[in-house]
Design an enzyme around this catalytic site. Structure first.
Site, short mmCIF file in Angstrom:
data_model
loop_
_atom_site.label_atom_id
_atom_site.label_comp_id
_atom_site.label_asym_id
_atom_site.label_seq_id
_atom_site.Cartn_x
_atom_site.Cartn_y
_atom_site.Cartn_z
N ARG A 1 -0.76 0.39 -2.90
CA ARG A 1 -1.72 0.55 -4.38
C ARG A 1 -2.41 1.62 -4.03
O ARG A 1 -2.31 2.86 -4.34
CB ARG A 1 -2.32 -0.75 -4.42
CG ARG A 1 -3.16 -0.87 -5.93
CD ARG A 1 -4.39 -0.05 -5.95
NE ARG A 1 -5.15 -0.66 -5.32
CZ ARG A 1 -6.77 -0.20 -5.21
NH1 ARG A 1 -6.70 0.94 -5.85
NH2 ARG A 1 -7.46 -0.63 -4.19
N ASP A 2 -3.54 1.43 -3.26
CA ASP A 2 -4.58 2.43 -2.95
C ASP A 2 -3.95 3.65 -2.55
O ASP A 2 -4.23 4.78 -2.72
CB ASP A 2 -5.87 1.94 -1.97
CG ASP A 2 -7.10 2.73 -2.34
OD1 ASP A 2 -7.02 4.00 -2.56
OD2 ASP A 2 -8.15 2.06 -1.74
N HIS B 1 -13.63 -2.42 2.71
CA HIS B 1 -12.74 -1.50 2.26
C HIS B 1 -13.31 -0.29 2.68
O HIS B 1 -14.20 0.27 1.94
CB HIS B 1 -12.48 -1.61 1.04
CG HIS B 1 -11.46 -0.65 0.20
ND1 HIS B 1 -10.15 -0.93 -0.06
CD2 HIS B 1 -11.64 0.53 -0.21
CE1 HIS B 1 -9.54 -0.23 -0.55
NE2 HIS B 1 -10.47 1.04 -0.79
N CYS C 1 -8.90 7.38 -4.52
CA CYS C 1 -9.28 6.97 -5.95
C CYS C 1 -8.97 8.08 -6.78
O CYS C 1 -9.71 9.09 -6.62
CB CYS C 1 -10.60 6.33 -6.08
SG CYS C 1 -11.04 5.95 -7.72
N HIS D 1 -12.95 3.99 3.34
CA HIS D 1 -12.03 5.53 3.41
C HIS D 1 -12.84 6.26 4.44
O HIS D 1 -14.04 6.38 4.76
CB HIS D 1 -12.20 5.98 1.85
CG HIS D 1 -11.30 5.53 0.87
ND1 HIS D 1 -10.12 5.85 0.55
CD2 HIS D 1 -11.60 4.40 0.12
CE1 HIS D 1 -9.62 5.08 -0.15
NE2 HIS D 1 -10.55 4.26 -0.64
N ASN E 1 -7.42 5.83 3.05
CA ASN E 1 -8.28 4.59 3.70
C ASN E 1 -8.03 4.88 5.18
O ASN E 1 -7.40 5.54 5.67
CB ASN E 1 -7.49 3.48 3.42
CG ASN E 1 -7.37 3.00 1.85
OD1 ASN E 1 -6.43 3.59 1.03
ND2 ASN E 1 -8.29 2.42 1.36
ZN ZN Z 1 -9.99 2.46 -1.86
#
Ligand code: ZN
Length: 298
Positions: free
Chosen positions: A12-13, A203, A236, A205, A245
């Site tokens: 996903r990310d 979470h 994002c 980055h 990430n």
């Molecule tokens: Zn993220």
């Protein structure tokens, strides 16, 4: 032995900010390899507007193609009621509902002020009646690209609204990679002190090279779960200069060496990160995938 849970977010990310659109088949291959490497909780799709994030347009197809595994929790991201309904209809095991701590980012990301989105979440959680686990991620919890500093007070006010919906977990996300370990210790510690019964996920980055240090600070401050992505891919689409990430294999390496169990196999993570790099067709940021583990396997 201490244990830390890793949520793999590369499907996903990791992929949502890539120019290369991975086919549904390649996404499913990535997910299968991650499971083989030991991943047991994974964000596999995002139920957002496909016009805004075309990389995630095949969310339903990905869900339909997943291996049936009782031992793996498949998580879908939702930003609003519509996304939540799509995720449930696609049979996710868990919804990750995101709210941004800053109004400007939340308006750009989901078209509403942060507390409006939090109120939507209250309705969603009431209607769901606990039938589907909902984890809630607070994005831009350490800073916003448009508003700058985000105060701890602001974050805690949002945490209060979210905690009232009885989420399975609350996550603090450094969407744009500005946090430092001191900020992480302060914010994770503040949430833990106020809501000792709510598990905390983080979470990070690695935009400013503080990601792995932040992960360590989060663990020390009481976080039980960390998001990461194989090869350190990610970002994002709504955050300027977004980068990846923290890399799953870099995190596993650090935790292995610290005697903290994750259930993930470092060698298999490195192999998968290298495979993903080949699929994306450009160098990706993970470091242990280049250097290898230590000591070298016999
Ligand atoms: Zn993220």
């Amino acid at each position: 032995m201490t244990t830390i849970e890793i949520v793999e977010v590369s499907p996903r990310d990791g992929l949502q900010n890539e120019k290369t659109l991975l086919s549904t088949g390649d996404k499913l291959a990535l997910i299968g390899k991650a499971i083989d490497a030991g991943v047991r909780r994974m964000e596999v799709a995002s139920f957002v507007n496909p016009k805004k994030v075309p990389q995630m347009a095949d969310a339903e197809a990905v869900m339909a193609g997943l291996p049936a595994r009782d031992d793996v929790t498949y998580v879908g991201l939702a930003l609003n009621e519509r996304g939540f309904e799509r995720a449930v209809a696609a049979d996710v095991d868990e919804v990750n509902f995101a709210v941004m701590a800053s109004d400007t980012f939340n308006r750009r990301n989901q078209g509403a002020d942060a507390f409006e989105t939090a109120r939507q979440l209250t309705t969603i959680a009431d209607n769901a009646q606990g039938k589907i686990p909902i984890g809630v991620t607070i994005g831009t919890a350490f800073g916003c690209p448009f508003e700058g500093e985000v105060s701890l007070y602001r974050v805690l006010s949002l945490v209060e609204a979210i905690a009232a919906t009885l989420p399975r977990e609350i996550a603090l996300a450094d969407t744009i990679g500005v946090a430092t370990p001191r900020d992480v210790a302060e914010r994770v510690g503040a949430v833990r002190d106020r809501y000792p019964d709510v598990p905390i996920r983080c979470h990070f980055h690695n935009t400013r090279n503080t990601g792995i240090a932040n992960a360590w600070a989060a663990i020390e401050a009481g976080a039980t779960t960390l998001d990461s992505s194989l090869g350190g891919v990610g970002g994002c689409p709504f955050a300027p200069a977004a980068t990846g990430n923290i890399a799953t294999e870099d995190l596993v390496y650090m935790l292995d060496r610290a005697g903290i169990a994750t259930g993930l196999d470092l060698g298999a993570c490195i192999d998968t990160a290298q495979w993903l790099e080949g699929k994306l067709g450009h160098a990706i940021p993970g470091q242990v995938m280049k250097a290898g583990g230590f000591p070298a396997p016999a």
